[in-house]
Design an enzyme around this catalytic site. Structure first.
Site: not given
Length: 756
Positions: A481, A652, A715, A718-719
């Site tokens: 997703g 994101q 880099k 997502g987090e």
């Protein structure tokens, strides 16, 4: 979709600029999803399909004395009741190949032991889902219970160090913390905690298993098709080539689907027993236990600074719960080893074993929890030292990773501080807590640093020129997703100078070239680098073919004078001389116009410390009488290398920030201390934010060129968005109220009972 097909997606028409890296190319899978045509693991239908229901333990420790299956087996439509007393025996008791993240300690009905409440203890297979559920309800289970260990404080006496912490030593020490602590002008000693949390992606875990002789095909909701393949082959005693795993679409994962959990193997076992395809979907309430979670952490800090506001000592000790059947580390102290400049640093990690399910990755594992504690401690010490918390962070900016003794590949954190502060209006902050009001509302400003490692692993890809001039690109990675379908299409289109509509992408299948787990914010850097490299190789291959082909207008032209532009090979200094890819493909239909690449990080991968950085600024409003907290706005500035897609990249980062707010104010899995059962195992009582809880969010992307991270300069994003947010909100709540909350989530009750 049958067992031999692979899903191919071609982008709808898009503008040339959108197809370039950095452009805002819309999701190529968007039309399928909007129209309900994207088929997830639970949507696949095969002839003879049967349905399975997972049965879970209702005690936290002991043995299964007996399971009365008569009523279930007699229920119309029930085909199989598989229990520890009749399940097929597996190699090594089903525990072969335990190597996280793919291979975990599973419950595969190989013995009668119960280790936690919610452990899988049976599977019921029936002609319909309703029949399998009713069959599961009819099982009568008797236990020989044992006292479970569920008391974290009591179990700390058995705490032990993990073998490692994400590839690093679990403990670290540099300098002399004790000496620096004793001589410091400003000192803080505090304990912070983060709660037990569970993943709740929109799509729960689901597996469809089908056997054709000794060949197994799985449709699985997973972040790691190649890892599932390896796990299943080892657990079932098969050769790797006997297993195929397909996962074209995943409806969210966040770390929980990085491992092959018990239900995946159990579905395959059940399908082999009934000799028909079996679909097993984990129910929402079953997401709380057998498929991982973020563990509870208790983090003790000692932080000291001199009179000028320079850090002189930092000690970060972490205790985190783990299962009694497998160690899992939440590496919360890793962030303290490098984020701020300090000569005297000590960190430790200790695991506290309880009768709970095995924890696992959950978005930014370690960094999300550790940044809350570290950023809260930094704020507390800044106040004690009489310094603006942003200025305190600037004074302790680290230009060198002292933890790993490596230079940074790139770092633009100071620019994030500056640009974020300006956009937020940080200079207008009254430094005195509880000093700013708007009517009955207390207003607070908070700041925190965000960071996450920039990772990359080896990945493979294949590119083929098709007869119609399109290029098929294949890579065994995944789209959770997050936009991988779109991003890899964009990478290929950019490198080949083709419209996205002429890229036919295939992902999510072990029949495709190997790619690593889609986790750790590294899919763009890993799979993207492989796609970039294979498209570059295809360009070279096609140019060589043209210059050696007597029928080509480019015959005899030196290789260095050939370029691929807008679907044509042409001579660089004579653009009119060339030919289309279609014409080249038509003349060479009898040969293989395909190339393969394995892209690796390169020889200097270990020479630099690679991280994304950011700064999060938060405004909170707290009702002065009731303690109700609202977050009206967040400004966040990030340096993440090259942002490859402006639209999906923004998505994101926004998603991470929203989860950070959820972590700060909402999420908490409540475990009954007597039975080990999660009391709020549903989305009605496991609180997450809704639209009305989400503020105006302004994102700033600080331009950054990192020559060491990989060919794309990306880099991963997502987090990092979740890191720092909980700390910034906690700091803003303190600024608004004068009350310091050190335990998440920050609730109305905790705020009203906190001391100023």
């Amino acid at each position: 979709m049958d067992a031999t097909s692979t899903l191919t997606l071609t982008s709808p028409a898009a503008g040339a600029e959108d197809g370039k890296l950095g452009g805002a190319l819309s999701r190529v899978d968007g039309p399928l999803k909007v129209c309900g045509q994207a088929r997830y693991a639970a949507d696949v239908h095969l002839p003879g399909l049967t349905h399975a229901t997972l049965v879970q333990s209702r005690v936290a420790a002991g043995r299964i004395r007996s399971i009365d299956t008569q009523a279930a087996q007699a229920h119309p439509g029930v085909l199989l009741v598989m229990t520890p007393f009749n399940a097929p025996r597996l190699p090594e008791g089903g525990q072969a190949g335990i190597k996280p993240p793919a291979g975990r300690t599973l419950s595969l009905l190989q013995d009668d032991r119960v280790h936690y409440d919610g452990q899988p203890i049976a599977v019921v297979v029936a002609e319909t889902l309703e029949a399998s559920r009713q069959g599961a309800r009819l099982l009568q289970v008797e236990y020989d219970q044992e006292p479970p260990q569920l008391d974290f404080e009591a179990a700390k006496a058995q705490a032990h160090p993990p073998k490692e912490a994400q590839g690093q030593e679990p403990d670290s020490r540099r300098g002399d913390v004790e000496a620096a602590w004793s001589q410091a002008a400003h000192r803080l000693e505090a304990t912070y905690s983060t709660p037990l949390e569970h993943h709740n992606p929109l799509e729960t875990h689901a597996t469809l298993a089908s056997w054709d002789g000794d060949q197994l095909t799985l449709w699985d909701s997973t972040q790691y098709v190649h890892g599932v393949k390896q796990t299943l082959s080892q657990r079932l005693g098969l050769q790797a080539e006997q297993v195929r795993v397909v996962s074209p679409f995943v409806g969210g994962a966040f770390g929980s689907k990085g491992s092959a959990w018990s239900h995946v193997v159990l579905a395959a076992m059940a399908a082999r027993e009934v000799k028909r395809p079996v679909r097993l979907v984990v129910e929402r309430t079953q997401m709380f236990g057998p498929v991982g979670n973020r563990p509870f952490t208790q983090q003790q800090f000692r932080l000291a600074a001199d009179g000028g506001g320079q850090l002189t000592a930092l000690e970060h000790r972490v205790h985190a719960e783990t299962s009694r059947i497998e160690d899992w580390i939440e590496p919360s102290a890793l962030i303290s080893r490098f984020l701020y400049a300090c000569d005297n640093v000590a960190t430790t990690h200790r695991l506290v074993p309880l009768n709970v399910g095995v924890p696992t990755f959950q978005r930014a594992p370690g960094e999300a929890t550790g940044s809350f504690a570290l950023e809260s401690a930094m704020d507390e010490l800044a106040h004690q030292a009489g310094l603006d918390p942003l200025e305190f962070r600037r004074r302790n900016h680290s230009d060198f990773d002292a933890g790993q003794q490596l230079p940074y590949s790139s770092k633009s954190l100071l620019a994030c501080y500056d640009q974020g502060a300006q956009a937020f209006g940080w200079s207008q902050r009254n430094p005195k807590p509880r000093a700013t009001r708007r009517g009955d509302v207390l207003v607070g400003y908070g700041v925190a640093t965000a960071t996450y490692p920039a990772k990359r692993l080896a990945s493979e890809a294949r590119a083929t020129l098709l007869p119609d001039g399109r290029v098929r690109v294949q890579c065994g990675t995944h789209d959770l997703g997050t936009g991988t379908w779109t991003l890899l299409t964009q990478v290929a289109a950019d490198r080949l100078d083709l419209p996205p509509a002429r890229i036919a992408l295939e992902i999510g299948d072990t029949a495709l070239p190997m790619a690593p787990v889609s986790g750790g914010s590294m899919t763009a850097a890993s799979a993207g680098a492989a796609v970039h490299a294979v498209c570059e190789l295809l360009r070279t291959h096609l140019a060589e073919l043209a210059v050696t082909d007597e029928a080509s207008p480019l015959h005899g032209v030196p290789h260095e004078l050939i370029e691929l532009r807008e679907g044509r090979l042409r001579k660089t200094d004579e653009p009119g001389r060339g030919e289309t890819l279609e014409s080249l493909a038509a003349r060479h239909a009898d040969i293989d116009l395909q190339v393969n690449v394995r892209a690796t990080p390169g020889p200097d991968a270990e020479k630099y410390s690679k991280h994304s950085f950011g700064a999060v600024f938060v405004e909170v409003h707290v009702d002065a009488d009731l303690g109700e907290i609202r977050v009206p706005r967040i400004v966040a500035a990030y340096s993440v290398g090259n942002l490859l897609n402006a639209k999906t990249g923004r998505s994101q980062l926004l998603g991470g920030i929203v989860w950070g707010l959820s972590m700060a104010l909402h999420e908490h899995s409540l475990r009954d201390p007597r039975y080990g059962r999660i009391a709020n195992a549903n989305l009605g009582e496991y609180h997450i934010p809704v639209n009305a809880d989400i503020p105006d969010i302004e994102l700033i992307i600080v331009p950054e060129d990192d020559p060491h991270i990989g060919p794309l300069g990306a880099k991963g994003i997502g987090e990092i968005g979740i890191t720092g947010v909980a700390g910034a909100i906690a700091n803003a709540v303190w600024h608004a109220t004068g009350r310091r909350i050190r335990d998440l989530p920050i609730s109305l009750d905790s705020l009203l009972h906190a001391q100023r």
